[in-house]
Design a protein around this motif. Structure first.
Motif, PDB file in Angstrom:
ATOM      1  N   PHE A  19     -13.625  77.804   5.506  1.00 11.85           N
ATOM      2  CA  PHE A  19     -13.821  76.450   4.658  1.00 11.85           C
ATOM      3  C   PHE A  19     -13.054  75.199   5.284  1.00 11.85           C
ATOM      4  CE2 PHE A  19     -12.056  74.077   0.702  1.00 11.85           C
ATOM      5  CZ  PHE A  19     -13.310  73.272   0.617  1.00 11.85           C
ATOM      6  N   ASP A  20     -13.746  74.501   5.798  1.00 13.54           N
ATOM      7  CA  ASP A  20     -13.033  73.379   6.494  1.00 13.54           C
ATOM      8  C   ASP A  20     -12.241  72.523   5.632  1.00 13.54           C
ATOM      9  OD1 ASP A  20     -12.308  71.440   8.456  1.00 13.54           O
ATOM     10  OD2 ASP A  20     -14.130  71.190   9.010  1.00 13.54           O
ATOM     11  N   LEU A  21     -10.985  72.314   5.953  1.00 14.37           N
ATOM     12  CA  LEU A  21      -9.971  71.422   4.896  1.00 14.37           C
ATOM     13  C   LEU A  21      -9.829  70.192   5.549  1.00 14.37           C
ATOM     14  CD1 LEU A  21      -7.130  74.126   4.405  1.00 14.37           C
ATOM     15  CD2 LEU A  21      -8.922  73.424   2.935  1.00 14.37           C
ATOM     16  N   ASN A  22     -10.202  69.924   6.777  1.00 18.08           N
ATOM     17  CA  ASN A  22     -10.300  68.576   7.226  1.00 18.08           C
ATOM     18  C   ASN A  22     -11.743  68.206   7.979  1.00 18.08           C
ATOM     19  OD1 ASN A  22      -7.175  68.137   7.104  1.00 18.08           O
ATOM     20  ND2 ASN A  22      -7.362  70.046   8.232  1.00 18.08           N
ATOM     21  N   PRO A  23     -12.688  68.127   7.141  1.00 23.02           N
ATOM     22  CA  PRO A  23     -14.196  67.749   7.628  1.00 23.02           C
ATOM     23  C   PRO A  23     -14.045  66.398   7.946  1.00 23.02           C
ATOM     24  CG  PRO A  23     -14.199  67.957   5.238  1.00 23.02           C
ATOM     25  CD  PRO A  23     -12.658  68.543   5.564  1.00 23.02           C
ATOM     26  N   PRO A  24     -15.230  65.884   8.578  1.00 31.15           N
ATOM     27  CA  PRO A  24     -15.277  64.501   8.760  1.00 31.15           C
ATOM     28  C   PRO A  24     -15.527  63.813   7.745  1.00 31.15           C
ATOM     29  CG  PRO A  24     -16.559  65.802  10.545  1.00 31.15           C
ATOM     30  CD  PRO A  24     -16.142  66.938   9.398  1.00 31.15           C
ATOM     31  N   ASP A  25     -15.610  62.559   7.828  1.00 25.17           N
ATOM     32  CA  ASP A  25     -16.009  61.682   6.451  1.00 25.17           C
ATOM     33  C   ASP A  25     -17.501  61.846   6.132  1.00 25.17           C
ATOM     34  OD1 ASP A  25     -17.657  58.929   7.473  1.00 25.17           O
ATOM     35  OD2 ASP A  25     -16.138  59.712   9.034  1.00 25.17           O
ATOM     36  N   SER A  28     -20.317  60.310   8.175  1.00 25.81           N
ATOM     37  CA  SER A  28     -20.575  60.822   9.702  1.00 25.81           C
ATOM     38  C   SER A  28     -21.187  62.548   9.302  1.00 25.81           C
ATOM     39  CB  SER A  28     -19.034  61.157  10.280  1.00 25.81           C
ATOM     40  OG  SER A  28     -18.447  59.982  10.455  1.00 25.81           O
ATOM     41  N   CYS A  29     -20.815  63.060   8.192  1.00 30.31           N
ATOM     42  CA  CYS A  29     -21.420  64.369   8.199  1.00 30.31           C
ATOM     43  C   CYS A  29     -22.740  64.001   7.556  1.00 30.31           C
ATOM     44  CB  CYS A  29     -20.944  65.098   6.800  1.00 30.31           C
ATOM     45  SG  CYS A  29     -19.061  65.859   7.180  1.00 30.31           S
ATOM     46  N   LEU A  30     -23.168  63.160   6.740  1.00 33.33           N
ATOM     47  CA  LEU A  30     -24.758  63.009   6.370  1.00 33.33           C
ATOM     48  C   LEU A  30     -25.426  62.486   7.539  1.00 33.33           C
ATOM     49  CD1 LEU A  30     -26.614  62.836   4.004  1.00 33.33           C
ATOM     50  CD2 LEU A  30     -26.181  60.307   4.012  1.00 33.33           C
ATOM     51  N   SER A  31     -25.044  61.497   8.478  1.00 30.17           N
ATOM     52  CA  SER A  31     -25.696  61.074   9.683  1.00 30.17           C
ATOM     53  C   SER A  31     -25.944  62.286  10.548  1.00 30.17           C
ATOM     54  CB  SER A  31     -24.619  60.074  10.506  1.00 30.17           C
ATOM     55  OG  SER A  31     -24.706  58.755   9.899  1.00 30.17           O
ATOM     56  N   GLN A  32     -25.030  63.394  10.669  1.00 27.18           N
ATOM     57  CA  GLN A  32     -25.190  64.497  11.445  1.00 27.18           C
ATOM     58  C   GLN A  32     -26.219  65.344  10.890  1.00 27.18           C
ATOM     59  OE1 GLN A  32     -23.993  64.972  14.493  1.00 27.18           O
ATOM     60  NE2 GLN A  32     -25.253  67.031  14.524  1.00 27.18           N
ATOM     61  N   VAL A  33     -26.253  65.278   9.417  1.00 21.87           N
ATOM     62  CA  VAL A  33     -27.458  66.365   8.836  1.00 21.87           C
ATOM     63  C   VAL A  33     -28.792  65.750   9.212  1.00 21.87           C
ATOM     64  CG1 VAL A  33     -28.319  66.755   6.678  1.00 21.87           C
ATOM     65  CG2 VAL A  33     -25.916  67.104   7.265  1.00 21.87           C
ATOM     66  N   TYR A  34     -28.968  64.396   8.975  1.00 21.01           N
ATOM     67  CA  TYR A  34     -30.023  63.738   9.472  1.00 21.01           C
ATOM     68  C   TYR A  34     -30.503  63.854  10.945  1.00 21.01           C
ATOM     69  CZ  TYR A  34     -31.214  61.248   5.232  1.00 21.01           C
ATOM     70  OH  TYR A  34     -31.771  60.934   3.958  1.00 21.01           O
ATOM     71  N   ALA A  35     -29.588  63.946  11.742  1.00 24.47           N
ATOM     72  CA  ALA A  35     -29.650  64.130  13.207  1.00 24.47           C
ATOM     73  C   ALA A  35     -30.189  65.559  13.628  1.00 24.47           C
ATOM     74  CB  ALA A  35     -28.659  63.759  14.069  1.00 24.47           C
ATOM     75  N   ALA A  36     -29.631  66.502  12.543  1.00 18.05           N
ATOM     76  CA  ALA A  36     -29.833  68.019  12.982  1.00 18.05           C
ATOM     77  C   ALA A  36     -31.408  68.388  12.733  1.00 18.05           C
ATOM     78  CB  ALA A  36     -28.978  68.568  12.217  1.00 18.05           C
ATOM     79  N   PHE A  37     -31.742  67.422  11.626  1.00 22.23           N
ATOM     80  CA  PHE A  37     -33.541  67.768  11.185  1.00 22.23           C
ATOM     81  C   PHE A  37     -34.419  66.627  11.437  1.00 22.23           C
ATOM     82  CE2 PHE A  37     -30.365  70.176   8.248  1.00 22.23           C
ATOM     83  CZ  PHE A  37     -31.076  71.449   8.296  1.00 22.23           C
ATOM     84  N   SER A  38     -33.898  65.585  12.413  1.00 22.84           N
ATOM     85  CA  SER A  38     -34.726  64.566  12.857  1.00 22.84           C
ATOM     86  C   SER A  38     -36.038  65.218  13.760  1.00 22.84           C
ATOM     87  CB  SER A  38     -33.833  63.710  13.825  1.00 22.84           C
ATOM     88  OG  SER A  38     -33.490  64.326  14.748  1.00 22.84           O
ATOM     89  N   GLY A  39     -35.998  66.343  14.170  1.00 21.92           N
ATOM     90  CA  GLY A  39     -37.062  66.891  14.905  1.00 21.92           C
ATOM     91  C   GLY A  39     -38.278  67.438  14.254  1.00 21.92           C
TER      92      GLY A  39
END
Length: 272
Positions: A19-25, A28-39
């Motif tokens: 459980f990440d106690l210091n996740p990105p903001d 940034s997290c949402l942008s990474q999710v969109y990037a991960a599923f963009s294909g």
């Protein structure tokens, strides 16, 4: 003597994640999710028993998922995924679907259950990691008194504690993503948060914390029995972890405090 070492090119899958106690903001997290599923791209020629030509055309016109309205694609969640093109269609809309339906209690759809039915644990590591980071960030913000951004809240009028419904959904999403249950519950127990205290007590009344899906849409059907066994094992582990954290002794101590300071929580403990 027989060599029992594994080949260097073979690695066991990681079962549980920190459980990440210091996740990105959040952004940034949402942008990474969109990037991960963009294909992923939707597949068309949908089932005509479930969707009309006009309904399919409306989704074809939805445009960029980052700005699409729920009305333009939300219909896919009320039929079997194969009826709207299958896994690729679901994953194309998943980031936006999480934003608009995760806490939409009027829509009454839990997208993480859909993800489990599509074999979440077999998805590429980058996709799973992006989702875990997002939900860790949401949990840190929510249980520390903030808003559940980036998820839009649509709460029906109810006498029940809708904040607790949000808490339960966030916790169950983290469990589905195989975040270590003991770490998660221990963090909630340490948190000086009424939301954290309430959800820990409320979850003790749940018969299951990770439910099996009613159907699966898998790339390999032989994986379904293993998935069912894995879900049952994770559910047992989560329940055991919760019982180790929310012990009778701790609940009694919490009730003694809540009986003076928070009668709603005290009543919940009394019913536990």
């Amino acid at each position: 003597m027989k060599n029992t070492r594994r080949p260097l090119d073979h690695h066991a899958d990681q079962i549980l994640h920190r459980f990440d106690l210091n996740p990105p903001d959040i952004d940034s997290c949402l942008s990474q999710v969109y990037a991960a599923f963009s294909g992923y791209r939707p597949r068309w020629d949908w089932c005509r028993q479930c969707f009309t030509v006009d309904e399919e055309a409306r989704t074809r016109r939805a445009g960029d998922p980052r700005r699409a309205s729920l009305e333009s694609f939300g219909q896919i969640y009320f039929e079997h995924p194969n009826c709207s093109g299958g896994r690729d269609t679901f994953l194309h809309w998943l980031p936006r679907g999480l934003e608009l339906t995760f806490l939409n209690f009027d829509h009454d759809y839990f997208p993480m259950e859909g993800a489990m039915r599509l074999g979440l644990w077999r998805w590429p590591r980058g996709e799973q990691d992006a989702l875990r980071a997002l939900f860790c960030s949401v949990a840190m913000n929510w249980f520390n008194g903030g808003d559940p951004m980036p998820f839009e809240r649509a709460m029906r009028e109810s006498r029940t504690d809708m904040d607790n419904h949000v808490s339960v959904r966030v916790v169950k999403a983290l469990l589905m993503l195989r975040v270590n249950p003991f770490e998660l519950f221990a963090w909630l127990a340490r948190s000086n948060s009424s939301r954290a205290r309430s959800v820990l007590v409320g979850l003790t009344n749940h018969g299951h914390l990770v439910d099996e899906g009613s159907y699966y849409v898998l790339d390999d059907a032989t994986y379904e029995p293993l998935l069912n066994e894995g879900i049952r094992a994770l559910d047992r582990l989560a329940l055991d972890s919760l019982q180790r954290i929310a012990t009778d002794e701790r609940l009694v101590c919490l009730w003694a405090w809540a009986n003076r300071e928070d009668r709603v929580l005290a009543h919940i403990i009394e019913n536990t």
